[in-house]
Design a protein around this motif. Structure first.
Motif, mmCIF file in Angstrom:
data_model
loop_
_atom_site.group_PDB
_atom_site.id
_atom_site.type_symbol
_atom_site.label_atom_id
_atom_site.label_comp_id
_atom_site.label_asym_id
_atom_site.label_seq_id
_atom_site.Cartn_x
_atom_site.Cartn_y
_atom_site.Cartn_z
ATOM 1 N N ALA A 170 52.324 43.360 -31.737
ATOM 2 C CA ALA A 170 53.502 44.115 -32.205
ATOM 3 C C ALA A 170 53.465 44.353 -33.719
ATOM 4 O O ALA A 170 54.073 45.289 -34.224
ATOM 5 N N GLN A 171 52.705 43.508 -34.438
ATOM 6 C CA GLN A 171 52.601 43.664 -35.898
ATOM 7 C C GLN A 171 51.614 44.765 -36.297
ATOM 8 O O GLN A 171 51.560 45.170 -37.455
ATOM 9 N N SER A 172 50.814 45.232 -35.340
ATOM 10 C CA SER A 172 49.761 46.206 -35.649
ATOM 11 C C SER A 172 50.303 47.628 -35.695
ATOM 12 O O SER A 172 51.047 48.041 -34.802
ATOM 13 N N GLU A 173 49.871 48.367 -36.708
ATOM 14 C CA GLU A 173 50.268 49.780 -36.811
ATOM 15 C C GLU A 173 49.591 50.621 -35.720
ATOM 16 O O GLU A 173 49.996 51.754 -35.464
ATOM 17 N N LEU A 174 48.554 50.068 -35.103
ATOM 18 C CA LEU A 174 47.837 50.799 -34.050
ATOM 19 C C LEU A 174 48.573 50.768 -32.716
ATOM 20 O O LEU A 174 48.228 51.497 -31.795
ATOM 21 N N CYS A 175 49.583 49.896 -32.616
ATOM 22 C CA CYS A 175 50.333 49.772 -31.356
ATOM 23 C C CYS A 175 51.588 50.636 -31.395
ATOM 24 O O CYS A 175 52.435 50.474 -32.280
ATOM 25 N N ASP A 176 51.704 51.547 -30.449
ATOM 26 C CA ASP A 176 52.915 52.375 -30.347
ATOM 27 C C ASP A 176 53.964 51.678 -29.485
ATOM 28 O O ASP A 176 55.022 51.308 -29.960
ATOM 29 N N THR A 177 53.641 51.517 -28.186
ATOM 30 C CA THR A 177 54.577 50.856 -27.272
ATOM 31 C C THR A 177 53.865 49.689 -26.618
ATOM 32 O O THR A 177 52.729 49.824 -26.164
ATOM 33 N N LEU A 178 54.546 48.545 -26.586
ATOM 34 C CA LEU A 178 53.952 47.332 -26.026
ATOM 35 C C LEU A 178 54.689 46.926 -24.758
ATOM 36 O O LEU A 178 55.923 46.846 -24.741
ATOM 37 N N PHE A 179 53.931 46.696 -23.699
ATOM 38 C CA PHE A 179 54.484 46.224 -22.422
ATOM 39 C C PHE A 179 53.926 44.830 -22.132
ATOM 40 O O PHE A 179 52.765 44.548 -22.460
ATOM 41 N N VAL A 180 54.750 43.975 -21.520
ATOM 42 C CA VAL A 180 54.272 42.667 -21.061
ATOM 43 C C VAL A 180 54.689 42.497 -19.603
ATOM 44 O O VAL A 180 55.841 42.737 -19.247
ATOM 45 N N ALA A 181 53.719 42.129 -18.766
ATOM 46 C CA ALA A 181 54.028 41.950 -17.343
ATOM 47 C C ALA A 181 53.572 40.565 -16.883
ATOM 48 O O ALA A 181 52.406 40.254 -17.008
ATOM 49 N N PRO A 182 54.475 39.713 -16.382
ATOM 50 C CA PRO A 182 55.918 39.938 -16.293
ATOM 51 C C PRO A 182 56.681 39.565 -17.572
ATOM 52 O O PRO A 182 57.839 39.924 -17.724
ATOM 53 N N GLY A 183 56.063 38.800 -18.488
ATOM 54 C CA GLY A 183 56.728 38.449 -19.739
ATOM 55 C C GLY A 183 57.753 37.352 -19.584
ATOM 56 O O GLY A 183 57.917 36.756 -18.515
ATOM 57 N N ASN A 184 58.463 37.061 -20.693
ATOM 58 C CA ASN A 184 59.511 36.037 -20.700
ATOM 59 C C ASN A 184 60.605 36.460 -21.681
ATOM 60 O O ASN A 184 60.575 37.588 -22.185
ATOM 61 N N ALA A 185 61.554 35.565 -21.959
ATOM 62 C CA ALA A 185 62.677 35.935 -22.840
ATOM 63 C C ALA A 185 62.195 36.230 -24.259
ATOM 64 O O ALA A 185 62.797 37.036 -24.973
ATOM 65 N N GLY A 186 61.092 35.599 -24.679
ATOM 66 C CA GLY A 186 60.550 35.847 -26.024
ATOM 67 C C GLY A 186 59.900 37.210 -26.138
ATOM 68 O O GLY A 186 60.116 37.947 -27.106
ATOM 69 N N THR A 187 59.105 37.584 -25.130
ATOM 70 C CA THR A 187 58.448 38.895 -25.183
ATOM 71 C C THR A 187 59.473 40.018 -25.034
ATOM 72 O O THR A 187 59.279 41.109 -25.573
ATOM 73 N N ALA A 188 60.580 39.735 -24.340
ATOM 74 C CA ALA A 188 61.623 40.765 -24.148
ATOM 75 C C ALA A 188 62.195 41.242 -25.480
ATOM 76 O O ALA A 188 62.661 42.377 -25.595
ATOM 77 N N ALA A 189 62.135 40.370 -26.497
ATOM 78 C CA ALA A 189 62.714 40.724 -27.804
ATOM 79 C C ALA A 189 61.803 41.645 -28.621
ATOM 80 O O ALA A 189 62.261 42.305 -29.553
ATOM 81 N N ALA A 230 58.959 43.518 -26.954
ATOM 82 C CA ALA A 230 58.195 44.422 -26.085
ATOM 83 C C ALA A 230 59.047 44.778 -24.876
ATOM 84 O O ALA A 230 60.175 44.290 -24.733
ATOM 85 N N THR A 231 58.497 45.613 -23.996
ATOM 86 C CA THR A 231 59.174 45.952 -22.746
ATOM 87 C C THR A 231 58.591 45.097 -21.632
ATOM 88 O O THR A 231 57.400 45.223 -21.320
ATOM 89 N N ASN A 232 59.390 44.206 -21.076
ATOM 90 C CA ASN A 232 58.932 43.406 -19.942
ATOM 91 C C ASN A 232 58.951 44.259 -18.673
ATOM 92 O O ASN A 232 59.879 45.032 -18.456
ATOM 93 N N VAL A 233 57.906 44.092 -17.852
ATOM 94 C CA VAL A 233 57.838 44.809 -16.580
ATOM 95 C C VAL A 233 57.618 43.771 -15.487
ATOM 96 O O VAL A 233 56.706 42.950 -15.575
ATOM 97 N N SER A 234 58.451 43.827 -14.462
ATOM 98 C CA SER A 234 58.408 42.798 -13.419
ATOM 99 C C SER A 234 57.280 43.050 -12.418
ATOM 100 O O SER A 234 57.494 43.533 -11.322
ATOM 101 N N ILE A 235 56.060 42.745 -12.863
ATOM 102 C CA ILE A 235 54.871 42.916 -12.013
ATOM 103 C C ILE A 235 54.069 41.624 -12.087
ATOM 104 O O ILE A 235 53.904 41.047 -13.163
ATOM 105 N N GLY A 236 53.547 41.189 -10.947
ATOM 106 C CA GLY A 236 52.693 39.996 -10.930
ATOM 107 C C GLY A 236 51.329 40.290 -11.542
ATOM 108 O O GLY A 236 50.823 41.413 -11.440
#
Length: 423
Positions: A20-39, A41-47
């Motif tokens: 998330a600190q990189s200028e090369l990253c536009d949109t960051l997704f995390v699957a499935p992620g946790n409460a920390g990544t939700a702040a 990035a976009t968490n996606v409920s996928i195994g």
């Protein structure tokens, strides 16, 4: 560039934090992620092993890079899945092929690789239910303690170190015929016990070139003084104070180079992390195990020390040009302490409200087993929150982490208060 991180633990929150600190990253997704990544990035409920849902997400969101956190999807062949699909083959996947992932997926495969490439490791033999009696005879030829390892993936808990020969024979039977670790222990590797101090080295390779990340030492046992049951890790310290230039030179020449060269010689497609679990026996390093991804909680101490843009590093992995990179590191020590649920690594409760996270300012908070429950953050795993601090030496950094943890609270929270006791 749109990027996807697969996983839901402290390791994945750390990846997300750096990406998330990189200028090369536009949109960051995390699957499935946790409460920390939700702040961040976009968490996606996928195994992490639902490859068809992952493909759908990658195409829908125009994702160009996938960073694989845990070992399961790697062992199940997610890299091959991407490489063999015309719609996905140009996506950069950080993680080895299914064949490369066997270095972690099978203890026997790893031992055979080590022996083929003359990389220092413990003597061993493997056994199945059919050869359990030969296994017991092999134990008779060794001196205590006895090391039994489930061949397959057992979530970091498939290794037993036993002092008593009869107990070792019983446990061998338990693993092979009573399936103590399920399918993971259909084959068991028995190896000689190596006496020394353990450490981990992390390498990022593009299949030809590599960069060596900082060393770390993690603490696996639940109890202080390294007692009690094995866990996924109770904390980590980076760098390891006893690793000087001479010892690091031995690790580089006797272990890292022959590992990367061995993968290339055998035409094993490997673009990702190699975690090398080492033991210092006398003045020499020997390999205990390979993992094919970053360790957890070592990631939470190692990655924050990397100053080089992580996305840029991963792009070089994709184009096999890591030799063009000079890794920039924070020279300070980083220490991570893991807070866990009461009862872990055995039965524990979930859903306990966590308070005090926002009052921590001297340290970085990485979420491991957390989730959002309406507007509250609650526990959702055995290992809950990792707290990482920097300072000039590890003792000062540890002190900061412990002071920060005092601000955290959830019901039956536990953490080890003796990290670094052996350094």
């Amino acid at each position: 560039m749109n990027i996807l991180v697969l996983g839901s633990g402290g390791r994945e929150h750390t990846f997300a934090y750096k990406i998330a600190q990189s200028e090369l990253c536009d949109t960051l997704f995390v699957a499935p992620g946790n409460a920390g990544t939700a702040a961040i990035a976009t968490n996606v409920s996928i195994g992490v092993t639902d490859f068809s849902a992952i493909k759908e997400l990658v195409l829908k969101e125009n994702i160009k890079m996938v960073v694989v956190g845990p070992e399961d999807p790697l062992v199940q062949g997610i890299s091959d899945f991407f490489a063999s699909d015309d719609q996905l083959k140009d996506v950069i996947v950080i993680g080895p092929s299914k064949e490369g992932a066997q270095l972690e997926g099978s203890k026997e495969y790893a031992k055979e690789f080590l022996f083929r490439h003359h990389i220092p490791t413990a003597a061993y033999q493997s056994f199945t239910a059919e050869t359990v009696d030969q296994g017991k005879q092999f134990l008779e030829t060794l001196t205590a303690p006895y090391v039994l390892k489930a061949d397959g993936l057992a979530a970091g808990k498939g290794v037993l170190i036993l002092q008593d020969i009869e107990e070792a024979k019983n446990e061998l039977e338990n693993m092979l015929t009573n399936k103590k670790f399920g399918a993971a222990s259909e084959k068991v590797v028995i190896e000689e016990f190596l006496d020394g101090i353990e450490l981990s080295v992390f390498v990022l390779t593009d299949g030809k070139n590599y960069v060596t990340l900082p060393t770390a030492k993690d603490y696996k046992r639940i109890g202080e003084g390294d007692t009690g049951l094995n866990t996924g890790g109770m904390g980590a310290i980076s760098p390891v104070p006893f690793v000087d230039d001479i010892f690091m030179g031995k690790i580089e020449n006797q272990i890292i180079k022959p590992t990367v060269d061995g993968l290339a010689k055998e035409n094993i497609d490997y673009k990702g992390f190699i975690f090398i679990g080492l033991i210092k026996v006398g003045d020499d390093p020997k390999v205990i195990e390979y993992n094919v991804r970053m360790g957890d909680p070592e990631t939470e101490a190692v990655l924050p020390r990397v100053k080089t843009d992580l996305v840029q590093l991963f792009q070089h992995v994709g184009s096999q040009s890591l030799d063009e990179v000079t890794l920039q590191l924070d020279e300070r020590s980083a220490t991570t302490i893991m807070t866990v649920s009461g009862g872990y690594p055995e039965a524990y409760e979930k859903g306990k409200e966590i308070t005090g996270i926002n009052s921590i300012s001297e340290s970085i908070v990485f979420h491991a087993g957390t989730k959002l429950n309406e507007d509250k953050i609650v526990t959702n795993g055995g290992r809950v929150i990792a707290v990482t601090s920097f300072d000039q030496d590890f003792r000062k950094a540890l002190k900061k982490s412990y002071q920060s943890i005092e601000k955290l609270h959830f019901d039956k929270m536990y953490y080890r208060k003796d990290l670094g006791f052996d350094l």
